[in-house]
Design a protein around this motif. Structure first.
Motif, PDB file in Angstrom:
ATOM      1  N   ASP A 149      68.847  16.575   0.637  1.00  0.00           N
ATOM      2  CA  ASP A 149      67.444  16.827   0.968  1.00  0.00           C
ATOM      3  C   ASP A 149      67.209  17.270   2.405  1.00  0.00           C
ATOM      4  OD1 ASP A 149      66.474  16.080  -1.595  1.00  0.00           O
ATOM      5  OD2 ASP A 149      66.803  13.981  -1.062  1.00  0.00           O
ATOM      6  N   GLY A 150      68.176  17.078   3.279  1.00  0.00           N
ATOM      7  CA  GLY A 150      67.940  17.424   4.671  1.00  0.00           C
ATOM      8  C   GLY A 150      69.077  17.005   5.573  1.00  0.00           C
ATOM      9  N   VAL A 151      68.769  16.991   6.860  1.00  0.00           N
ATOM     10  CA  VAL A 151      69.744  16.664   7.890  1.00  0.00           C
ATOM     11  C   VAL A 151      69.136  15.599   8.801  1.00  0.00           C
ATOM     12  CG1 VAL A 151      71.157  17.568   9.774  1.00  0.00           C
ATOM     13  CG2 VAL A 151      70.573  19.049   7.853  1.00  0.00           C
ATOM     14  N   VAL A 152      69.938  14.628   9.182  1.00  0.00           N
ATOM     15  CA  VAL A 152      69.528  13.664  10.196  1.00  0.00           C
ATOM     16  C   VAL A 152      70.322  13.959  11.462  1.00  0.00           C
ATOM     17  CG1 VAL A 152      69.461  11.250  10.896  1.00  0.00           C
ATOM     18  CG2 VAL A 152      68.826  11.895   8.569  1.00  0.00           C
ATOM     19  N   TYR A 170      65.871  21.494   7.907  1.00  0.00           N
ATOM     20  CA  TYR A 170      66.887  22.426   8.395  1.00  0.00           C
ATOM     21  C   TYR A 170      67.050  22.253   9.899  1.00  0.00           C
ATOM     22  CZ  TYR A 170      66.556  24.751   3.880  1.00  0.00           C
ATOM     23  OH  TYR A 170      66.579  25.006   2.532  1.00  0.00           O
ATOM     24  N   VAL A 171      68.223  22.641  10.395  1.00  0.00           N
ATOM     25  CA  VAL A 171      68.511  22.657  11.828  1.00  0.00           C
ATOM     26  C   VAL A 171      68.808  24.095  12.231  1.00  0.00           C
ATOM     27  CG1 VAL A 171      70.126  21.955  13.645  1.00  0.00           C
ATOM     28  CG2 VAL A 171      69.374  20.297  11.912  1.00  0.00           C
ATOM     29  N   LEU A 172      68.160  24.543  13.302  1.00  0.00           N
ATOM     30  CA  LEU A 172      68.417  25.860  13.875  1.00  0.00           C
ATOM     31  C   LEU A 172      69.106  25.629  15.219  1.00  0.00           C
ATOM     32  CD1 LEU A 172      65.849  28.804  14.017  1.00  0.00           C
ATOM     33  CD2 LEU A 172      67.632  28.480  15.705  1.00  0.00           C
ATOM     34  N   ALA A 173      70.385  25.979  15.289  1.00  0.00           N
ATOM     35  CA  ALA A 173      71.180  25.735  16.494  1.00  0.00           C
ATOM     36  C   ALA A 173      71.168  26.966  17.382  1.00  0.00           C
ATOM     37  CB  ALA A 173      72.612  25.363  16.120  1.00  0.00           C
ATOM     38  N   ALA A 174      70.510  26.846  18.530  1.00  0.00           N
ATOM     39  CA  ALA A 174      70.460  27.909  19.529  1.00  0.00           C
ATOM     40  C   ALA A 174      70.889  27.324  20.868  1.00  0.00           C
ATOM     41  CB  ALA A 174      69.054  28.498  19.612  1.00  0.00           C
TER      42      ALA A 174
END
Length: 528
Positions: A149-152, A170-174
């Motif tokens: 279901d997601g990310v912790v 979601y995770v957006l890694a920048a």
């Protein structure tokens, strides 16, 4: 099972507070996506770093209402030039315009800008509502746990010694070339790797007369590279890092490279490595890489930050579509399919730029050494003045993925778009919609952005309701532009929120369900 007791729940966690992460935050807020951004630095970057906002990035900022403030904080257009000299105070032995920055180009409604990253970031930070899209400085990601279901994300505030957890869809890694997220996920990189070790010296000196007489955004000299930092003053000097940096008299080195008796007041010295690499993949489950985390590009040509802005411009509408139920999760697969080939192509260009720049400097140093002093006259460069006209790379990208349908007349341009300096406007599916004026001050690019747009010379044939459950705008395309877009009178283009053509029908809708079927195919959501 989802991990319980997270301290915060958001749609997208953005890791990294540079221009790419901050732009992603603004883009996602546009679609009502709840975000939180964390940055391990305690403040915005105090270093000038990235220098060029190219014409495509300025188009993105125009869509966000930021083009005017970015341009207002930038140098005048005449600084869109590169000059080659023996010393900063010497005469040019060569010069090249930066096309799309030095002057307007007919292919775009905007002009790029020479500006510094530390002038750009505050504008981006203020462009989103801090209450709806909080930003936390001094907070580092130390762990990720993903479930269905997601990310912790496990976060550490090093100043306070506090650990928190954020649950995100979601995770957006920048988070930069040395991305913590990328390493945590075990994603490797490919490419040449380290190209050079460089020192940047930020200094003050009274060089106003020099800059006013022959302005430029970049001055290449035989003794290093000079960059004016702000319209009101300030400079930086870049040169290979010496073997022993501890006893280096930076002020003396800068003054020698300037070539006149001027005092250089050194403010900051930063040693860094110029890397060239692309991540092996841009997605790992619910985590997606963008910017330098996805591709570390040499600075020559100003491609790095701009490539990252194009990444999130491509990605954020897809994230918003999935999160808002307008697209299926499979749409996110198109992000890597579209942007990874562009990253490799851009890396090749940036490495070539760097090698040629080093070659010019070394060739000039050899001439000076062999001549016993400064050599007068022009030097033949390994490129023409058009070398820096990289509109083909900037505007000519063509995406190929499931989010682009085969051309209605079977006529494609092959490959992934234009090469090098040349850009030929085209409405082939996958290409950026050509800039065409719909009305004074209103471009075809201005009509894109909220969701999908249909451009048609005869818009009555393409009713918005034919699109089914997806929000759709139908825009009249003046008949004189039909040939440019490869359309007959009844034809149409379906254009994505990022301004790239998703589908083209040269002769009209084949059936009454054409739009509905196309949107279902592009977004990966059944038309129910």
């Amino acid at each position: 099972m989802p991990e319980a007791n997270a301290d915060m729940d958001v749609d997208v966690l953005i890791v990294g507070g540079g221009p790419v992460g901050l732009t992603a935050r603004v883009l996602l807020e546009r679609w009502g996506v709840r975000t939180s951004l964390v940055e391990k630095r305690t403040e915005l970057s105090p270093f000038p770093r990235s220098r060029l906002v190219n014409v495509r990035s300025m188009e993105i900022f125009r869509g966000l209402g930021l083009a005017v403030p970015v341009a207002d904080a930038a140098f005048p257009p005449e600084y869109g030039r590169i000059r080659f000299r023996d010393t900063l105070s010497g005469d040019d032995f060569a010069s090249a315009a930066i096309v799309g920055v030095r002057a307007p180009v007919p292919e775009s409604p905007v002009t790029g800008a020479v500006t510094s990253q530390d002038r750009l970031e505050p504008l981006l930070l203020d462009a989103a509502d801090a209450a709806d899209a909080p930003v936390r400085f001094g907070v580092e990601l130390v762990g990720l746990t993903e479930d269905v279901d997601g990310v912790v994300a496990h976060l550490l505030d090093r100043r306070r010694g506090e650990e928190t957890r954020v649950r995100a869809r979601y995770v957006l890694a920048a988070d930069g070339a040395h991305s913590t997220v990328r390493r945590h996920l075990g994603i490797g990189t490919t490419g040449p790797g380290e190209l050079a070790r460089v020192t940047t010296v930020v200094f003050d000196a009274d060089l106003s007369a020099l800059a006013a007489r022959q302005p430029a955004g970049v001055y290449f000299t035989a003794h290093g590279t000079f960059l004016p930092l702000y319209p009101e003053g300030g400079w930086s000097w870049l040169a290979p890092t010496p073997e022993d940096t501890g006893d280096t008299d930076w002020s003396a080195l800068v003054s020698h490279a300037i070539g006149t008796d001027v005092d250089a007041d050194v403010l900051r010295v930063q040693h860094w490595t110029m890397n060239a690499a692309v991540a092996e993949r841009f997605r790992h489950g619910r985590t997606l890489l963008a910017g330098d985390a996805a591709h570390a590009l040499p600075i020559m040509g100003g491609l790095g930050m701009n490539a990252g802005l194009a990444d999130v411009h491509n990605l954020c509408w897809k994230l918003a579509g999935v999160l808002r139920g307008r697209a299926g999760p499979g749409l996110l697969d198109s992000y890597e399919a579209e942007r990874l080939p562009v990253a490799h192509r851009t890396l090749r260009q940036a490495v070539a730029n760097t090698k040629l720049g080093f070659e010019v400097q070394e060739r000039r140093r050899e001439q000076i050494r062999s001549g016993g002093g400064a050599v007068r006259g022009r030097v033949e460069l390994p490129w023409s003045e058009r070398y820096f006209a990289q509109l083909g790379l900037v505007l000519g990208v063509r995406y190929e993925s499931g989010a682009v349908l085969p051309d209605g007349d079977g006529d494609g341009d092959g490959g992934c778009g234009d090469e090098g300096t040349d850009y030929l406007p085209s409405a082939t599916p996958g290409r950026r919609m050509p800039h065409l004026w719909l009305a004074p001050g209103r471009s075809t690019l201005d009509a894109c952005g909220e969701w999908f747009t249909v451009f048609a010379p005869e818009p009555a044939r393409w009713e918005p309701s034919a699109g089914g459950p997806w929000p759709l705008r139908v825009e009249a395309l003046p008949g004189e532009y039909a040939d440019v877009c490869g359309l007959g009178p009844g034809g149409a283009l379906l254009v994505r929120p990022d301004g790239h053509v998703a589908a083209r029908w040269p002769a009209g809708p084949p059936t009454g369900t054409t739009l509905r079927e196309a949107l279902a195919a592009v977004t990966g959501r059944p038309a129910t």
